[in-house]
Design a protein around this motif. Structure first.
Motif, PDB file in Angstrom:
ATOM      1  N   ASP A 192      -4.455  -8.855  -1.080  1.00  0.00           N
ATOM      2  CA  ASP A 192      -5.171  -8.196   0.015  1.00  0.00           C
ATOM      3  C   ASP A 192      -6.621  -8.636   0.087  1.00  0.00           C
ATOM      4  N   SER A 201       0.813  -1.219   0.000  1.00  0.00           N
ATOM      5  CA  SER A 201       0.000   0.000   0.000  1.00  0.00           C
ATOM      6  C   SER A 201       0.846   1.269   0.000  1.00  0.00           C
ATOM      7  N   ASP A 260      -3.211   1.112   7.322  1.00  0.00           N
ATOM      8  CA  ASP A 260      -2.681   1.581   6.043  1.00  0.00           C
ATOM      9  C   ASP A 260      -2.340   3.064   6.051  1.00  0.00           C
TER      10      ASP A 260
END
Length: 431
Positions: free
Chosen positions: A404, A49, A134
């Motif tokens: 993911d 990410s 994230d």
């Protein structure tokens, strides 16, 4: 290596070992000691990410009035006394702080040692801060929210270097009625405050908070039931009384329905609702009176969207002729609906058990979960075999990186999908 045990004996030595492990792993080298699986998987998500391990990022604090609004609307406000009683008395003595964040990772409450609170300010661990994984990397708030289980993050197990002087232990708090994530409770402090029993301690208090929420829900339904009884006694046909979240308090003229999925905004009048079809909706103190109408609503459903793009926040949205509604899914329900979307012709209970557990004999668990799903999807989901109704358009929104997909899932069928789906950016299977 048992990080908790080593840290309890020699926190400084444990921190050095973990720092060596972090440096080697992030450099793409083989570390002398491998990261724990929950940490390694989190680091993988961070690298994909684009989180920078060398610089912390702060997305900006929520204004104080927004923090106040979220506090007033959060179910977690009802269990603060439980959390305080279970955690604060020990946390203050042990030089810890207790942090409670909502499902979006926003810090809504912070209490505990004044000295540690000042140190937390230096890390940006403040009221209104965004502590999603994230955004700020592997940590004791964001990571438990993603994997939906308690996680302890010690020293250099934090992905961002500036957090390596810190130890965090967090546990998710879920709605005991439907498994929806409500937030995370975390106990944090300087690395020398690490204790091997902290993980079990925080998890136990989180479970006490969930038990308190379950008790409050039952008390609320009992009060609504007393209001509903004389109303339903005067009605003919199918009707039920539900609370503001759709949980049933009383039913007449039809089999018991545990919950009706309601749109986010519901107003009096004629509405289409899953499992009931067309209904007359009337306000009632503390809830709604739903009077089911007899006429068929053929063609009412237009679209079902299963959104799996956000780790830990999967939803299903249904667009119908009279309303559009959405629901956050528990990890198990997200897995099952994903499998049914992959197999539009349908899957039997044994096939789903094989997909989920690698064991076709575990049909009892599958049938129980599918029964719960059918309570809110109603006629949109058929059985024998389990499948979406033929006239529904079903769309699935996947994460950008297939690795993911449902990161908390250990289902063999989901793991195969993660490994086999080409990366949308390269067209190649994941490495």
């Amino acid at each position: 290596m048992n990080v908790a045990r080593l840290a309890a004996v020699d926190a400084a030595q444990a921190a050095r070992v973990l720092n060596e492990m972090r440096e080697a792993t992030l450099a793409g080298q083989r570390a002398r000691i491998a990261p724990r699986p929950v940490i390694e998987q989190s680091w993988g998500r961070m690298l994909r990410s684009g989180v920078d391990p060398e610089h912390d990022f702060r997305s900006g604090l929520l204004p104080s009035d927004e923090v106040r609004r979220r506090r007033e609307e959060s179910p977690l406000r009802h269990v603060l006394p439980v959390l305080r009683e279970g955690l604060l008395s020990v946390a203050d003595v042990a030089q810890h702080i207790m942090v409670v964040a909502d499902a979006d990772g926003r810090v809504l409450w912070r209490e505990g040692s004044a000295a540690v609170l000042r140190k937390a300010d230096g890390l940006g661990f403040e009221l209104g801060a965004d502590w999603r994984e994230d955004v700020v990397g592997t940590n004791g708030v964001g990571t438990p929210a993603v994997v939906r289980r308690p996680v302890q993050v010690f020293a250099a197990e934090h992905f961002v270097r500036s957090h390596a002087s810190w130890t965090c232990t967090g546990a998710p708090i879920t709605d005991p009625r439907d498994g929806r994530l409500l937030g995370v409770v975390d106990v944090s402090g300087p690395l020398e405050t690490m204790h091997p029993a902290t993980l079990a301690w925080v998890d136990s208090v989180a479970k006490l908070a969930e038990a308190r929420l379950r008790e409050l829900h039952q008390t609320s339904l009992e009060g609504l039931r007393a209001v509903a009884a004389p109303v339903l006694a005067r009605l003919a046909g199918r009707a039920l009384v539900v609370d503001r979240n759709g949980w049933s308090a009383a039913v007449t003229g039809m089999p018991y329905v545990r919950r009706v999925a309601l749109p986010k905004t519901l107003a009096p009048g004629r509405r289409w609702l899953p499992s009931l079809g067309s209904c007359a909706v009337e306000p009632l103190a503390g809830g709604w009176l739903l009077r089911a109408e007899d006429e068929a609503q053929a063609g009412a459903v237009r679209r079902i969207v299963l959104d799996l793009s956000r780790a830990g926040r999967c939803t299903v949205q249904v667009t119908a002729s009279a309303a559009s509604w959405s629901r956050e899914l528990s990890p198990r329900h997200a897995e099952l609906l994903f499998l049914l979307a992959e197999h539009r012709a349908g899957r039997g209970a044994a096939e789903l058990a094989e997909d989920l557990f690698g064991d076709p004999s575990r049909t009892v668990t599958v049938r129980a979960e599918m029964s719960r799903i059918r309570r809110y999807l109603g006629e949109l989901l058929h059985h024998r075999p389990y499948r979406f109704c033929d006239d529904a358009e079903v769309d699935v929104i996947l994460p950008d990186d297939p690795r993911d997909l449902l990161p908390q899932s250990t289902a063999p069928a989901v793991a195969r999908k993660r490994n086999a789906t080409p990366d949308s950016r390269t067209g190649q299977p994941p490495a």
